[in-house]
Design a protein around this motif. Structure first.
Motif, PDB file in Angstrom:
ATOM      1  N   GLN A  46      -8.163   8.742 -10.359  1.00  0.00           N
ATOM      2  CA  GLN A  46      -7.726   7.845  -9.283  1.00  0.00           C
ATOM      3  C   GLN A  46      -8.862   6.929  -8.825  1.00  0.00           C
ATOM      4  OE1 GLN A  46      -5.708   9.878  -6.099  1.00  0.00           O
ATOM      5  NE2 GLN A  46      -4.119  10.690  -7.436  1.00  0.00           N
ATOM      6  N   LEU A  47      -9.512   6.293  -9.784  1.00  0.00           N
ATOM      7  CA  LEU A  47     -10.568   5.347  -9.451  1.00  0.00           C
ATOM      8  C   LEU A  47     -10.037   4.205  -8.595  1.00  0.00           C
ATOM      9  CD1 LEU A  47     -13.436   4.217  -9.734  1.00  0.00           C
ATOM     10  CD2 LEU A  47     -12.722   3.165 -11.893  1.00  0.00           C
ATOM     11  N   ASP A  48      -8.757   3.852  -8.768  1.00  0.00           N
ATOM     12  CA  ASP A  48      -8.171   2.748  -8.011  1.00  0.00           C
ATOM     13  C   ASP A  48      -8.149   3.008  -6.508  1.00  0.00           C
ATOM     14  OD1 ASP A  48      -7.738   2.095 -10.613  1.00  0.00           O
ATOM     15  OD2 ASP A  48      -5.697   1.390 -10.335  1.00  0.00           O
ATOM     16  N   SER A  49      -8.457   4.231  -6.086  1.00  0.00           N
ATOM     17  CA  SER A  49      -8.534   4.509  -4.651  1.00  0.00           C
ATOM     18  C   SER A  49      -9.739   3.838  -4.010  1.00  0.00           C
ATOM     19  CB  SER A  49      -8.605   6.024  -4.405  1.00  0.00           C
ATOM     20  OG  SER A  49      -7.427   6.670  -4.839  1.00  0.00           O
ATOM     21  N   ALA A  50     -10.746   3.482  -4.818  1.00  0.00           N
ATOM     22  CA  ALA A  50     -11.926   2.779  -4.318  1.00  0.00           C
ATOM     23  C   ALA A  50     -11.669   1.278  -4.356  1.00  0.00           C
ATOM     24  CB  ALA A  50     -13.147   3.131  -5.157  1.00  0.00           C
ATOM     25  N   LYS A  51     -11.939   0.605  -3.256  1.00  0.00           N
ATOM     26  CA  LYS A  51     -11.666  -0.827  -3.166  1.00  0.00           C
ATOM     27  C   LYS A  51     -12.478  -1.602  -4.204  1.00  0.00           C
ATOM     28  CE  LYS A  51     -10.310  -0.985   1.706  1.00  0.00           C
ATOM     29  NZ  LYS A  51     -10.577  -1.579   3.039  1.00  0.00           N
ATOM     30  N   TYR A  52     -11.815  -2.568  -4.819  1.00  0.00           N
ATOM     31  CA  TYR A  52     -12.360  -3.499  -5.806  1.00  0.00           C
ATOM     32  C   TYR A  52     -12.547  -2.870  -7.182  1.00  0.00           C
ATOM     33  CZ  TYR A  52     -13.517  -5.610  -1.317  1.00  0.00           C
ATOM     34  OH  TYR A  52     -13.456  -6.083  -0.039  1.00  0.00           O
ATOM     35  N   TRP A  53     -12.505  -1.538  -7.291  1.00  0.00           N
ATOM     36  CA  TRP A  53     -12.609  -0.879  -8.585  1.00  0.00           C
ATOM     37  C   TRP A  53     -11.208  -0.703  -9.173  1.00  0.00           C
ATOM     38  CZ3 TRP A  53     -17.165   0.378 -11.042  1.00  0.00           C
ATOM     39  CH2 TRP A  53     -18.335   0.275 -10.277  1.00  0.00           C
ATOM     40  N   PHE A  54     -11.102  -0.734 -10.500  1.00  0.00           N
ATOM     41  CA  PHE A  54      -9.799  -0.554 -11.126  1.00  0.00           C
ATOM     42  C   PHE A  54      -9.982  -0.049 -12.548  1.00  0.00           C
ATOM     43  CE2 PHE A  54     -11.150  -4.873 -11.990  1.00  0.00           C
ATOM     44  CZ  PHE A  54     -10.790  -5.101 -13.309  1.00  0.00           C
ATOM     45  N   THR A  55      -8.892   0.400 -13.137  1.00  0.00           N
ATOM     46  CA  THR A  55      -8.892   0.864 -14.523  1.00  0.00           C
ATOM     47  C   THR A  55      -7.894   0.043 -15.326  1.00  0.00           C
ATOM     48  OG1 THR A  55      -7.233   2.544 -13.996  1.00  0.00           O
ATOM     49  CG2 THR A  55      -9.539   3.214 -13.927  1.00  0.00           C
ATOM     50  N   LEU A  56      -8.091   0.036 -16.612  1.00  0.00           N
ATOM     51  CA  LEU A  56      -7.227  -0.726 -17.503  1.00  0.00           C
ATOM     52  C   LEU A  56      -5.839  -0.101 -17.554  1.00  0.00           C
ATOM     53  CD1 LEU A  56      -6.962  -3.021 -19.541  1.00  0.00           C
ATOM     54  CD2 LEU A  56      -7.792  -1.460 -21.294  1.00  0.00           C
TER      55      LEU A  56
END
Length: 408
Positions: A46-56
């Motif tokens: 769940q990296l997308d929980s951190a703002k501005y970070w995302f996964t492919l």
């Protein structure tokens, strides 16, 4: 007085260099240690929980880096035991900075983490820095850590290559410091790269094929994955790392002094800026200072060598300070009227440590100083002609007369 002036100049120069560096070195990564969250993660991947970070977001690819977050310790979800710093499915590590960090698998299985930058990169040199720690349950340690910068959020070079990873996907930043295998401490990974211009996204991972990735077997060379069961993964077929505190900034212009001439005051500030570390050496190779500003006081013409390290980019430069013959210029008249004009016997090109003696016409000593500080104003003496003897530190004598007009 001269020491106070030199100290003031040094303080002003040091503060100015610090201020300039602070302005230039603005971090282009918005959430560098993943502290700013949309919500606390309640499971792995769940990296997308951190703002501005995302996964492919591509169902054909395995790309699910983990956000290891301290806040998950207080969550009611049982799965959170696997994503906290104190206990996660690959071991234990305190954050380098703040409360959270990133976990990525970067050997055999491939993951990478992505983030949108604060602004587009220009065609300039940049410095990228982040911290890495080897996970406890590591099959093998590796040497490949890199960053790919793109204009689009999803790199076509990676999407089009999956699952047949090429020998190397072109990327701008590459770590060249060897295998990282420390499970106890965080190690800084940093270096410079040149941007093409227009890049808006950063992707962190290992962009080399397994064939071109060096490995070192760790304690868990045979690792059971997942932890609750499954088949054995053979020697060095699994590698993951913790990542924390990312910094990306434009590389400042390196400014170093040129050859110069020593003033007769006997000291000169040699100032440099733009580097992370400085080392001033004499001709024997001895380190004289590690500050950005070095106060040089040679007694003869001397060449100093400045070594700089600018985000692992090393450079050196020789700076020669020539020592001239300082002939003092002594005025033949002073007018100590108290108006602040020509009140004192001010000697130009005066070398520190010069002695001065003043005599009247009968040879009586009226003033004497072993280190003259430009402070004789014929206090309590009458108008007239007086005799002086000036002796410089090298033993040279200068004799003459000075006329005093304007009795106090």
């Amino acid at each position: 007085m001269m020491l106070r002036i030199l100290r003031r100049v040094w303080l002003i120069a040091t503060f100015s260099l610090f201020l300039v560096k602070g302005i230039l070195c603005q971090n282009l990564i918005k959430n560098p240690s993943l502290e700013d969250l949309y919500s606390c993660p309640d499971d792995a991947s769940q990296l997308d929980s951190a703002k501005y970070w995302f996964t492919l977001d591509n169902p054909t690819m395995y790309n699910s880096p983990d956000l290891i977050a301290t806040c998950a310790e207080n969550s009611p979800f049982p799965a959170n035991i696997d994503i906290t710093p104190d206990s996660n499915w690959t071991g234990f590590q305190k954050p380098f900075h703040g409360n959270n960090y990133l976990h990525i698998i970067i050997y055999k299985a491939r993951e990478f983490a992505s983030i949108v930058l604060t602004s587009e990169l220009e065609t300039k040199d940049y410095c990228l820095s982040f911290y890495i720690s080897t996970t406890d349950k590591q099959a093998c340690a590796i040497n490949r850590f890199g960053a790919l910068f793109t204009k689009e959020p999803y790199p076509p070079s990676i999407i089009n290559s999956w699952p047949n990873w090429p020998d190397s996907i072109p990327h701008q930043f590459e770590w060249r410091g060897g295998i990282i295998s420390d499970t106890l401490n965080w190690q800084r990974v940093w270096g410079t790269f040149t941007a093409s211009g227009g890049e808006k996204y950063m992707h962190v991972g290992n962009f080399y094929s397994d064939k071109y990735t060096d490995t070192l077997q760790m304690k868990y060379g045979l690792f059971i994955y997942p932890p609750t069961g499954g088949g054995n993964i053979s020697y060095c077929s699994f590698s993951s790392y913790y990542f924390d505190y990312f910094e990306l900034y434009e590389l400042p212009t390196l400014i170093t002094p040129n050859d110069t001439v020593l003033p007769c005051s006997g000291s000169i500030n040699l100032a440099a800026s733009g580097a992370d570390t400085y080392s001033w050496l004499n001709t024997q190779g001895d380190t004289l200072s590690t500050d950005s500003v070095f106060l040089a006081s040679p007694t003869e013409t001397t060449t100093y060598t400045l070594h700089t390290n600018q985000c692992r980019k090393k450079a050196q430069k020789n700076i020669t300070v020539a020592v001239p013959e300082c002939i003092p210029v002594i005025p033949n008249i002073i007018t100590p009227g108290g108006n602040g004009l020509n009140d004192f016997l001010v000697i130009k090109n005066l070398q520190p440590g010069s002695s001065l003696s003043i005599y009247n016409r009968w040879g009586n000593v009226l003033f004497e100083s072993k280190d003259y500080q430009q402070n004789w104003d014929c206090n309590s003496c009458s108008d007239g002609t007086y005799f002086y003897v000036l002796i410089t530190p090298d033993g040279k004598q200068y004799k003459g007369t000075v006329t005093v007009l304007g009795e106090k």
